[in-house]
Write an enzyme that holds these catalytic residues in place. Sequence first.
Site, PDB file in Angstrom:
ATOM      1  N   CYS A  57       0.953  -1.332   0.276  1.00 50.18           N
ATOM      2  CA  CYS A  57      -0.092  -0.046   0.104  1.00 50.18           C
ATOM      3  C   CYS A  57       0.756   1.368  -0.152  1.00 50.18           C
ATOM      4  O   CYS A  57       1.573   1.584   0.941  1.00 50.18           O
ATOM      5  CB  CYS A  57      -0.996   0.032   1.258  1.00 50.18           C
ATOM      6  SG  CYS A  57      -1.462   1.647   1.609  1.00 50.18           S
ATOM      7  N   CYS A  59       0.864   3.453   3.307  1.00 53.28           N
ATOM      8  CA  CYS A  59       1.849   3.009   4.199  1.00 53.28           C
ATOM      9  C   CYS A  59       3.169   3.391   3.920  1.00 53.28           C
ATOM     10  O   CYS A  59       3.831   3.829   4.761  1.00 53.28           O
ATOM     11  CB  CYS A  59       1.680   1.546   4.308  1.00 53.28           C
ATOM     12  SG  CYS A  59      -0.214   0.859   4.720  1.00 53.28           S
TER      13      CYS A  59
END
Length: 479
Positions: free
Chosen positions: A374, A377
């Site tokens: 992601c 993240c």
Amino acid sequence: MALAVTSSSTAISGSSFSRSGPCSDRKALQICSFRLSDLSHVSQRRYSLKAESPPTRNDSLVTRASTLITPGVEEKEEDVEDFEQLAKKLEEASPLEIMDKALQRFGSNIAIAFSGAEDVALIEYARLTGRPFRVFSLDTGRLNPETYRLFDAVEKQYGIRIEYTFPDAVEVQALVRNKGLFSFYEDGHQECCRVRKVRPLRRALKGLKAWITGQRKDQSPGTRSEIPIVQVDPVFEGLDGGVGSLVKWNPLANVEGGDVWNFLRTMDVPVNALHAQGYVSIGCEPCTRPVLPGQHEREGRWWWEDAKAKECGLHKGNIKKEDDSTTADLAPAIVHDIFESSNVVALSRGGIENLLKLGNRKEPWLVVLYAPWCPFCQAMEASYVELAEKLAVKGIKVAKFRADGDQKEFAKQELQLGSFPTILLFPKSAPRAIKYPSEHRDVDSLMSFVNLLRSVRKHDDKELVLELMATLTRGRESY
Ligand code: SF4
């Protein structure tokens, strides 16, 4: 469009070679790199093209694409070509070389998709090739005023007319009458995007044999990580109809956002005024907002939805089909882990279950629920690792728990997981974890969260949380 042809050619012969100054910037040089001999066609074309009256704004892309033959433009008959092989061959090519190849190959049957954001870079590359080019855009009716002003500035700068396509009035009317003007906040953006973007795009592309997009691999979580330089469009049909009738070129696929910006600055081209206000990826006004430090650029689009759904349907083919729809994470098969630091403990499922069970912990724990693929993240990795280093000396444990795939359901039910990343604080003596309520993921904001709540006890939990929410959301509302 013939006017654009002539002005483009004039521009390249009159100014682009003298632009060796800007291109000597190291980054810009890298993406401007182009052999002079490759532009030999430019001077020849200059003499063979005749200026025509510019098309009026009423010209429809579909009509024009199927009828317009630009005088003097080489109409290449496309051979059957293996675009997968071509994509591999062009993997190391510069955007300018790719653009040149695309325009040379498809002549007046190709057009640049211009959204009013950074893909003005595509128009600049097209100009630099010296070849004639077409530009189209979708006016959804919900764009920012700044975007409309950019359209106008681009038309003036390049002497072109952007070929706009609009949504079907009857479809928009039905949607708005039934569901109101902001239904996308309630039930997702897909329906509105389908009416205002995807269907108009489909109509526009039906008049072309190829299109050029500004997609980059680094733009979106999971969905854009495998964009080829050129491909047979997996979703839309072109002029000849049927599967495989449209080719999609992505000259910026391998370019990073920062390098696009170096190029735009170096070439001194018009850009959307919203970029100066913190907007990175720009779409419709109600669905776009600025991003904060530590946030990925796509977090400014449809922010109320889960990260992995942030494609509007225009590039749906990027989304891999999953064999198992219950684990439909868009994770690539092999991905490097993140938050790798001796100060960050990697928790197993058993570890985090223990943490949940304990009413009295030896020390407070800060835990990030993440997925290594992601980009949101990834964008906060540096802040989190730095925070872990600072908290280590204060006796606060910092940990990570990978919560995608098989762990996702558990994390949703037991750990308040909404979207990635989710950050939880397990105070020393409060049984329930407290979810970090803000999207400010810089070290200072996270540190205030920990400092405010680290010593929270069972009986004062609620009061402190309310105070914290008020402090953190005040900051959030101000942008
Ligand atoms: Fe509608 Fe928002 Fe999609 Fe624009 S981006 S078409 S306003 S849902």
